[in-house]
Design a protein around this motif. Sequence first.
Motif, mmCIF file in Angstrom:
data_model
loop_
_atom_site.group_PDB
_atom_site.id
_atom_site.type_symbol
_atom_site.label_atom_id
_atom_site.label_comp_id
_atom_site.label_asym_id
_atom_site.label_seq_id
_atom_site.Cartn_x
_atom_site.Cartn_y
_atom_site.Cartn_z
ATOM 1 N N PHE A 144 0.822 -1.208 0.000
ATOM 2 C CA PHE A 144 0.000 0.000 0.000
ATOM 3 C C PHE A 144 0.861 1.264 0.000
ATOM 4 O O PHE A 144 0.485 2.268 -0.614
ATOM 5 N N LYS A 147 1.918 1.599 -3.579
ATOM 6 C CA LYS A 147 0.764 1.950 -4.406
ATOM 7 C C LYS A 147 0.370 3.416 -4.232
ATOM 8 O O LYS A 147 0.183 4.144 -5.216
ATOM 9 N N GLU A 148 0.278 3.880 -2.975
ATOM 10 C CA GLU A 148 -0.166 5.251 -2.725
ATOM 11 C C GLU A 148 0.898 6.272 -3.139
ATOM 12 O O GLU A 148 0.562 7.369 -3.573
ATOM 13 N N SER A 149 2.167 5.923 -2.997
ATOM 14 C CA SER A 149 3.219 6.848 -3.428
ATOM 15 C C SER A 149 3.201 7.016 -4.948
ATOM 16 O O SER A 149 3.410 8.116 -5.467
ATOM 17 N N ASN A 151 0.494 6.674 -6.830
ATOM 18 C CA ASN A 151 -0.714 7.446 -7.132
ATOM 19 C C ASN A 151 -0.494 8.935 -6.913
ATOM 20 O O ASN A 151 -1.016 9.771 -7.661
ATOM 21 N N GLU A 180 -5.591 -0.284 4.477
ATOM 22 C CA GLU A 180 -5.320 0.572 3.320
ATOM 23 C C GLU A 180 -5.659 2.028 3.629
ATOM 24 O O GLU A 180 -4.923 2.945 3.275
ATOM 25 N N ARG A 184 -3.128 5.458 3.762
ATOM 26 C CA ARG A 184 -3.410 6.737 3.102
ATOM 27 C C ARG A 184 -3.322 7.890 4.108
ATOM 28 O O ARG A 184 -2.772 8.947 3.810
ATOM 29 N N TRP A 237 -8.813 10.456 -2.922
ATOM 30 C CA TRP A 237 -7.369 10.672 -2.933
ATOM 31 C C TRP A 237 -7.002 12.129 -3.225
ATOM 32 O O TRP A 237 -6.129 12.683 -2.558
ATOM 33 N N GLU A 241 -4.619 14.354 -0.862
ATOM 34 C CA GLU A 241 -3.408 14.986 -1.384
ATOM 35 C C GLU A 241 -3.438 16.486 -1.124
ATOM 36 O O GLU A 241 -2.408 17.096 -0.775
#
Length: 287
Positions: A144, A147-149, A151, A180, A184, A237, A241
Amino acid sequence: MPLWYTQTIPFLVQNCSAIPDTLLESELFGYTKGAFTGASRDKIGLFEAANGGIVFLDEIGDMPVNVQAGLLRVLQKNEIKPLGETHTRIIDVRIIAATNKNIKQMIAENNFRQDLFYRLSVLPVHLPPLRDRREDIPLLIRHFLEKESLNAGLLEKKISPDAMQILVSYAWPGNIRELENLIRYLMVTTADESIEPFNIPIHVKHPEAGMEPFGSPAAFPVQGAGDTVENLSSMTWPQLEKEYVTALLKKNNWNITWASKASGINRSTFASRMRKLKIKREQRAFD
């Protein structure tokens, strides 16, 4: 299931809890023009669209009983009857179903058809909760984080051994979705390159305290930003961010160069994200 297999045949997914009960039947079986108010054209359903392939029904325990009867017909006779249609249509699909509910208890309460349960239980697979397979937690955390980095277009954060131990020890009542979501949260609220124990919310570090996730109704502070972070479970997301970028800018007195260095990306990319997220410095009123 081999990757090549799903690339050569249809593989369609429907979350049975993500759509109103009144629409689920038409989504799965389709309808004909004039079948109901607003049906201005024919529409094929998910089963017909996946003909020759696979349909994955997630959260099948939330499927209404009246729709279960139509699914039973698919399993028994390989046929569907779209809403408004007078004849059935033959299809050929394989069905995979998943749920986190106790189906046998639902059967006893007449909320799930027993005959449908046995039709679906050809090859049952029980996936234990995350608390019963703690050896998977470090692998999922790293997955995760990566994946999030990707995204967010940010450098992947590290996690200290002490922080990892806290996450491995937690019971995870919400299973993988909760894990998950927490990753985030940590990506947004951790200003440094490494996630440390002090970055982890209190309800995870001290579950015995009985606190609501993310300190609801009170909120946890963003590390070094002086602002508060609302419950993130319902945020998208881009919203997460935006919280992160704004927190970095405030921490660095709205100096874009310093904030971009703190985020680990170059200044032009950081400025581009600001424009896309429509982040502007708040105008201060002076007496």
